[in-house]
Motif scaffolding. Sequence first.
Motif, short mmCIF file in Angstrom:
data_model
loop_
_atom_site.label_atom_id
_atom_site.label_comp_id
_atom_site.label_asym_id
_atom_site.label_seq_id
_atom_site.Cartn_x
_atom_site.Cartn_y
_atom_site.Cartn_z
N SER A 1 -0.92 14.44 -1.49
CA SER A 1 -0.16 14.33 -2.74
C SER A 1 1.35 14.51 -2.52
CB SER A 1 -0.67 15.33 -3.77
OG SER A 1 -0.32 16.65 -3.39
N GLU A 2 1.73 15.09 -1.39
CA GLU A 2 3.15 15.27 -1.08
C GLU A 2 3.80 13.99 -0.52
OE1 GLU A 2 3.95 18.72 1.37
OE2 GLU A 2 2.27 19.79 0.45
N LEU A 3 2.97 13.03 -0.13
CA LEU A 3 3.51 11.78 0.42
C LEU A 3 4.15 10.95 -0.68
CD1 LEU A 3 0.71 10.54 2.83
CD2 LEU A 3 2.99 11.28 3.45
N GLU A 4 5.28 10.34 -0.36
CA GLU A 4 5.96 9.45 -1.29
C GLU A 4 6.27 8.14 -0.60
OE1 GLU A 4 9.46 11.51 -2.52
OE2 GLU A 4 8.35 12.99 -3.69
N GLY A 5 6.31 7.08 -1.36
CA GLY A 5 6.75 5.81 -0.82
C GLY A 5 5.60 4.89 -0.44
N PHE A 6 5.97 3.81 0.23
CA PHE A 6 5.04 2.75 0.56
C PHE A 6 4.98 2.52 2.06
CE2 PHE A 6 6.59 1.94 -3.69
CZ PHE A 6 5.41 1.66 -4.38
N LEU A 7 3.88 1.95 2.49
CA LEU A 7 3.70 1.58 3.89
C LEU A 7 4.47 0.26 4.10
CD1 LEU A 7 2.20 2.24 6.55
CD2 LEU A 7 0.41 0.71 5.76
N GLN A 8 5.67 0.35 4.63
CA GLN A 8 6.52 -0.83 4.80
C GLN A 8 7.18 -0.79 6.17
OE1 GLN A 8 8.40 -2.41 1.00
NE2 GLN A 8 8.65 -0.21 0.73
N ARG A 9 6.34 -0.79 7.21
CA ARG A 9 6.87 -0.75 8.56
C ARG A 9 7.53 -2.07 8.92
NH1 ARG A 9 1.55 0.49 11.07
NH2 ARG A 9 0.89 2.11 9.68
N ALA B 1 -14.80 26.13 12.24
CA ALA B 1 -13.99 26.06 11.02
C ALA B 1 -13.78 24.61 10.63
CB ALA B 1 -12.65 26.73 11.25
N TRP B 2 -13.66 24.38 9.32
CA TRP B 2 -13.24 23.08 8.82
C TRP B 2 -11.73 23.10 8.76
CZ3 TRP B 2 -15.92 18.78 8.44
CH2 TRP B 2 -17.31 18.86 8.38
N GLU B 3 -11.11 22.02 9.25
CA GLU B 3 -9.66 21.97 9.34
C GLU B 3 -9.14 20.73 8.61
OE1 GLU B 3 -7.52 23.05 13.12
OE2 GLU B 3 -7.14 20.89 13.08
N ALA B 4 -8.08 20.94 7.82
CA ALA B 4 -7.39 19.84 7.13
C ALA B 4 -6.05 19.64 7.82
CB ALA B 4 -7.18 20.17 5.67
N ARG B 5 -5.74 18.40 8.15
CA ARG B 5 -4.46 18.09 8.80
C ARG B 5 -3.61 17.23 7.87
NH1 ARG B 5 -6.78 16.53 14.76
NH2 ARG B 5 -7.86 18.50 15.10
N SER B 6 -2.31 17.47 7.93
CA SER B 6 -1.40 16.67 7.11
C SER B 6 -1.36 15.25 7.66
CB SER B 6 -0.01 17.29 7.09
OG SER B 6 0.54 17.34 8.38
N PRO B 7 -1.20 14.26 6.79
CA PRO B 7 -1.17 12.87 7.25
C PRO B 7 0.11 12.53 7.99
CG PRO B 7 -0.83 12.99 4.88
CD PRO B 7 -1.11 14.38 5.35
N ASN B 8 0.06 11.46 8.77
CA ASN B 8 1.27 10.95 9.43
C ASN B 8 2.30 10.62 8.36
OD1 ASN B 8 0.04 11.12 11.91
ND2 ASN B 8 -0.54 8.96 11.96
N GLY B 9 3.53 10.92 8.64
CA GLY B 9 4.59 10.66 7.67
C GLY B 9 5.02 11.91 6.94
N THR C 1 0.84 -1.19 0.00
CA THR C 1 0.00 0.00 0.00
C THR C 1 0.88 1.25 0.00
OG1 THR C 1 -1.64 -1.21 1.29
CG2 THR C 1 -1.85 1.17 1.27
N THR C 2 0.54 2.22 -0.83
CA THR C 2 1.29 3.47 -0.81
C THR C 2 0.88 4.27 0.42
OG1 THR C 2 -0.32 4.75 -2.08
CG2 THR C 2 1.38 3.57 -3.34
N LEU C 3 1.74 5.18 0.85
CA LEU C 3 1.41 6.04 1.99
C LEU C 3 0.19 6.91 1.67
CD1 LEU C 3 4.97 7.10 3.17
CD2 LEU C 3 3.39 5.53 4.31
N ALA C 4 0.08 7.35 0.42
CA ALA C 4 -1.08 8.16 0.02
C ALA C 4 -2.37 7.35 0.11
CB ALA C 4 -0.88 8.70 -1.38
#
Length: 175
Positions: free
Chosen positions: A151-159, A111-119, A72-75
């Motif tokens: 869209s700024e996230l790159e890579g894969f979920l590989q914990r 207010a509606w708030e957008a938060r950046s994802p983990n990573g 799975t990609t991080l996005a």
Amino acid sequence: MLGMARRKPTTDELYGIRRVQRKNCLGWSVELHRNGEIFRKTFTVFRFGTDENALAAAQAWRDDVALTARPTTLAEYSSLHRSNNTSGHPGVYLMRTTKLDIHGQERVHVAWEARSPNGLKPARKRSFAVLRYGHQEAYDMAVQAREAFVSELEGFLQRQVPKHLQLGSAPPPTR
């Protein structure tokens, strides 16, 4: 072979592999999760002749699956809709804060708030006031901001995946 001690496999060598030792079955079981799919197979001593052969076959199959099945990609992971999400879009929240104004009166800011994802480092957020933009437009702007963060996230979920089994890595070491 009597005087030779068996080498204990390392954690990386046993990634996704566990020992099977039941009354009627002795061997190794492999289980990997990739992009929502489970890959599982058992390698028995009965079928492969020796414990070492069964482990080698399990490792070869695990390596093949790990290097060919796309994780799975991080996005994608950041965009999963979870059951406790009430806004309808992951990472978007309706925030209500109460503050006192200069006259001591309580004022509610919505207010509606957008938060950046983990990573995504550093963590960021953007808020859009309902009073200024209206409920629907503020929500739409928060959704767009979240999508920009994702869209700024790159890579894969590989914990906890050993380096030689991560997508785009060098070939596995020879055994």
